[in-house]
Design an enzyme around this catalytic site. Structure first.
Site, mmCIF file in Angstrom:
data_model
loop_
_atom_site.group_PDB
_atom_site.id
_atom_site.type_symbol
_atom_site.label_atom_id
_atom_site.label_comp_id
_atom_site.label_asym_id
_atom_site.label_seq_id
_atom_site.Cartn_x
_atom_site.Cartn_y
_atom_site.Cartn_z
ATOM 1 N N CYS A 129 -82.990 -96.107 -59.025
ATOM 2 C CA CYS A 129 -81.766 -96.033 -58.234
ATOM 3 C C CYS A 129 -80.528 -95.980 -59.134
ATOM 4 O O CYS A 129 -80.431 -96.720 -60.110
ATOM 5 C CB CYS A 129 -81.686 -97.234 -57.297
ATOM 6 S SG CYS A 129 -80.262 -97.170 -56.197
ATOM 7 N N CYS A 189 -80.869 -106.320 -58.475
ATOM 8 C CA CYS A 189 -81.947 -105.440 -57.995
ATOM 9 C C CYS A 189 -82.857 -104.883 -59.083
ATOM 10 O O CYS A 189 -82.405 -104.203 -60.014
ATOM 11 C CB CYS A 189 -81.353 -104.286 -57.200
ATOM 12 S SG CYS A 189 -82.651 -103.290 -56.413
ATOM 13 N N ARG A 220 -83.246 -114.050 -40.177
ATOM 14 C CA ARG A 220 -84.504 -113.902 -40.930
ATOM 15 C C ARG A 220 -84.503 -114.680 -42.233
ATOM 16 O O ARG A 220 -83.618 -114.515 -43.077
ATOM 17 C CB ARG A 220 -84.765 -112.408 -41.201
ATOM 18 C CG ARG A 220 -86.110 -112.131 -41.892
ATOM 19 C CD ARG A 220 -86.480 -110.652 -41.904
ATOM 20 N NE ARG A 220 -86.398 -110.083 -40.581
ATOM 21 C CZ ARG A 220 -85.464 -109.234 -40.187
ATOM 22 N NH1 ARG A 220 -84.567 -108.825 -41.026
ATOM 23 N NH2 ARG A 220 -85.446 -108.781 -38.950
ATOM 24 N N CYS A 254 -79.033 -104.551 -38.653
ATOM 25 C CA CYS A 254 -79.604 -105.641 -39.434
ATOM 26 C C CYS A 254 -78.728 -105.751 -40.675
ATOM 27 O O CYS A 254 -78.678 -104.816 -41.479
ATOM 28 C CB CYS A 254 -81.045 -105.309 -39.813
ATOM 29 S SG CYS A 254 -81.766 -106.509 -40.947
HETATM 30 N N1 SAM Z 1 -80.992 -99.043 -51.497
HETATM 31 C C1 SAM Z 1 -80.658 -99.528 -50.207
HETATM 32 C C2 SAM Z 1 -79.473 -100.455 -50.189
HETATM 33 O O1 SAM Z 1 -79.155 -101.041 -51.207
HETATM 34 O O2 SAM Z 1 -78.875 -100.583 -49.120
HETATM 35 C C3 SAM Z 1 -81.819 -100.209 -49.506
HETATM 36 C C4 SAM Z 1 -82.774 -101.117 -50.267
HETATM 37 S S1 SAM Z 1 -82.074 -102.583 -51.010
HETATM 38 C C5 SAM Z 1 -83.399 -103.102 -52.047
HETATM 39 C C6 SAM Z 1 -81.998 -103.732 -49.635
HETATM 40 C C7 SAM Z 1 -81.531 -105.119 -49.891
HETATM 41 O O3 SAM Z 1 -82.513 -105.868 -50.582
HETATM 42 C C8 SAM Z 1 -80.288 -105.327 -50.703
HETATM 43 O O4 SAM Z 1 -79.109 -105.100 -49.997
HETATM 44 C C9 SAM Z 1 -80.418 -106.792 -51.093
HETATM 45 O O5 SAM Z 1 -79.769 -107.607 -50.136
HETATM 46 C C10 SAM Z 1 -81.930 -107.044 -51.060
HETATM 47 N N2 SAM Z 1 -82.447 -107.354 -52.396
HETATM 48 C C11 SAM Z 1 -82.645 -106.479 -53.414
HETATM 49 N N3 SAM Z 1 -83.100 -107.097 -54.517
HETATM 50 C C12 SAM Z 1 -83.186 -108.413 -54.207
HETATM 51 C C13 SAM Z 1 -83.581 -109.570 -54.952
HETATM 52 N N4 SAM Z 1 -83.944 -109.514 -56.223
HETATM 53 N N5 SAM Z 1 -83.559 -110.773 -54.317
HETATM 54 C C14 SAM Z 1 -83.176 -110.843 -53.025
HETATM 55 N N6 SAM Z 1 -82.794 -109.789 -52.288
HETATM 56 C C15 SAM Z 1 -82.781 -108.581 -52.867
HETATM 57 FE FE1 SF4 Z 2 -80.282 -99.286 -55.379
HETATM 58 FE FE2 SF4 Z 2 -81.288 -101.730 -55.393
HETATM 59 FE FE3 SF4 Z 2 -78.686 -101.394 -55.063
HETATM 60 FE FE4 SF4 Z 2 -80.388 -100.634 -53.091
HETATM 61 S S1 SF4 Z 2 -80.026 -102.722 -53.830
HETATM 62 S S2 SF4 Z 2 -78.646 -99.489 -53.883
HETATM 63 S S3 SF4 Z 2 -82.149 -99.978 -54.334
HETATM 64 S S4 SF4 Z 2 -79.863 -100.858 -56.902
#
Ligand code: SAM
Ligand code: SF4
Ligand code: DTB
Length: 328
Positions: free
Chosen positions: A52, A59, A260, A188
């Site tokens: 990404c 992330c 949740r 959500c």
């Molecule tokens: N890329 C899209 C976005 O950012 O909207 C969708 C997927 S992203 C992984 C969805 C959510 O996962 C993020 O907004 C974040 O709140 C959660 N998330 C990602 N990594 C995480 C982590 N290490 N611990 C907890 N929540 C996490």
């Molecule tokens: Fe990309 Fe992760 Fe950020 Fe979603 S949360 S936009 S997957 S870097």
């Protein structure tokens, strides 16, 4: 009556209550508004993993961090449907498909996602997608394909946002939520605790969410999963009482919303989780994988439900989708 004009002072007065009193009040609100023993089981599928371009500091899927995640192109429709069937057999009534995209683009991959939505919807599951930013037309296309919910987290307070993500703005996030709502999808949206944010930031995040009108139908509260290679890998573990406070306050501010207990359950005991359910959490992510990190498996959660006397909530319960014309 739902309230949508919560002030910081209102929220502080709830958030700062002595913990036992806060849990008791939240449990009371929960019983007044919901079937308190029902917990929604939702599963995640990472339909497009890693690589990404964004810089979200938490992330593991951001291309710029060196983590355990291997990038994978968009999954095939059949594979997604097979995984969805397994999740349904495990007791899930909701399925969330996540893509490591900055935003949706109008291309063949998006057409494929629309087909996934159509086919999973045909399994009679609540279908959710989290694909990054979205314009109104794209939201409309997803709605036409049978999407039930769109996940887009505000993640933290507006003030703290810049410390965590620089490649897009808080306003971008809110604009996507507006597009989702206009397309008559359910929202959500929630966030993460453990990013190094202050009590004020947590309260600020709850203020943004609880002043959306209508409230998001679903609010995920994630505890940071500290993934090696991300800038936040060395953050201290979030004490469980902080999570319980967030859940209880969310429950009181948004009485009918599905709150949740999301990422972070691998580090929680059964009694920690029981406190969260008592405080008004009524959904979990189930299945041994979140998007890229581990989660308790279906069997473990079934045991937990049996011990606590909880039942899985059926799909499409309390469906009250507002008509777009009625929105301000
Ligand atoms: N890329 C899209 C976005 O950012 O909207 C969708 C997927 S992203 C992984 C969805 C959510 O996962 C993020 O907004 C974040 O709140 C959660 N998330 C990602 N990594 C995480 C982590 N290490 N611990 C907890 N929540 C996490
Ligand atoms: Fe990309 Fe992760 Fe950020 Fe979603 S949360 S936009 S997957 S870097
Ligand atoms: C949400 O609020 N949490 C989920 C879902 N919405 C998409 C994602 C949690 C991801 C945790 C880290 C991972 O497994 O990659």
């Amino acid at each position: 009556m739902m309230k949508h004009n919560w002030t910081v002072e209102d929220i502080e007065a709830i958030y700062d209550k002595p913990l036992m009193e806060l849990i008791y009040e939240a449990a009371t609100v929960h019983r007044q508004h919901n079937a308190y023993a029902e917990v929604q089981i939702s599963s995640l599928i990472s339909i497009k993993t890693g690589g990404c371009p964004e810089d979200c500091a938490y992330c593991p899927q951001a291309a710029r961090y060196n983590t355990h995640v291997k990038a994978h192109k968009l999954m095939e429709v059949e594979e997604v449907v097979e995984t969805a069937k397994k999740a349904k057999a495990g007791g899930s009534s909701r399925l969330c498909m996540g893509a490591a995209w900055r935003e949706v683009r109008d291309n063949r991959d998006f057409d494929k996602v629309l087909e996934m939505v159509k086919q999973v919807n045909a399994l009679d599951m609540e279908v959710c997608c989290t694909l990054g930013m979205l314009n109104y037309e794209q939201a409309q296309k997803l709605a036409d394909a049978g999407l039930y919910a769109y996940n887009h987290n505000v993640d933290t307070s507006e003030d703290y946002y810049d410390e965590i993500i620089t490649t897009r703005t808080y306003q971008d996030r809110l604009k996507t939520l507006e597009n989702v709502r206009k397309a008559n999808l359910t929202i959500c949206s929630g966030g993460i605790i453990g990013l190094g944010e202050s009590r004020k930031d947590r309260i600020g995040m709850l203020k943004v969410l609880s002043n959306l009108q209508p409230h998001p139908e679903s609010v995920p509260i994630n505890t940071l999963v500290r993934v090696p290679g991300t800038p936040l890998e060395d953050q201290p573990k979030v004490p469980v009482q902080d999570l319980v406070r967030m859940i209880a306050t969310a429950r009181i501010l948004m009485p009918k919303t599905v709150v949740r207990l999301s990422a972070g359950r691998m580090e929680m005991s059964l009694s920690d989780q029981a406190l969260c359910f008592m405080a008004g959490a009524n959904s979990i992510f189930a299945g041994d994988q979140l998007l890229t990190t581990p989660n308790p498996d279906f069997q473990e959660d079934k045991q937990m439900f049996d011990i606590l006397g909880l039942q899985p909530r059926k799909a499409f319960k309390d469906v009250e989708k507002p008509e777009p014309s009625k929105l301000s």
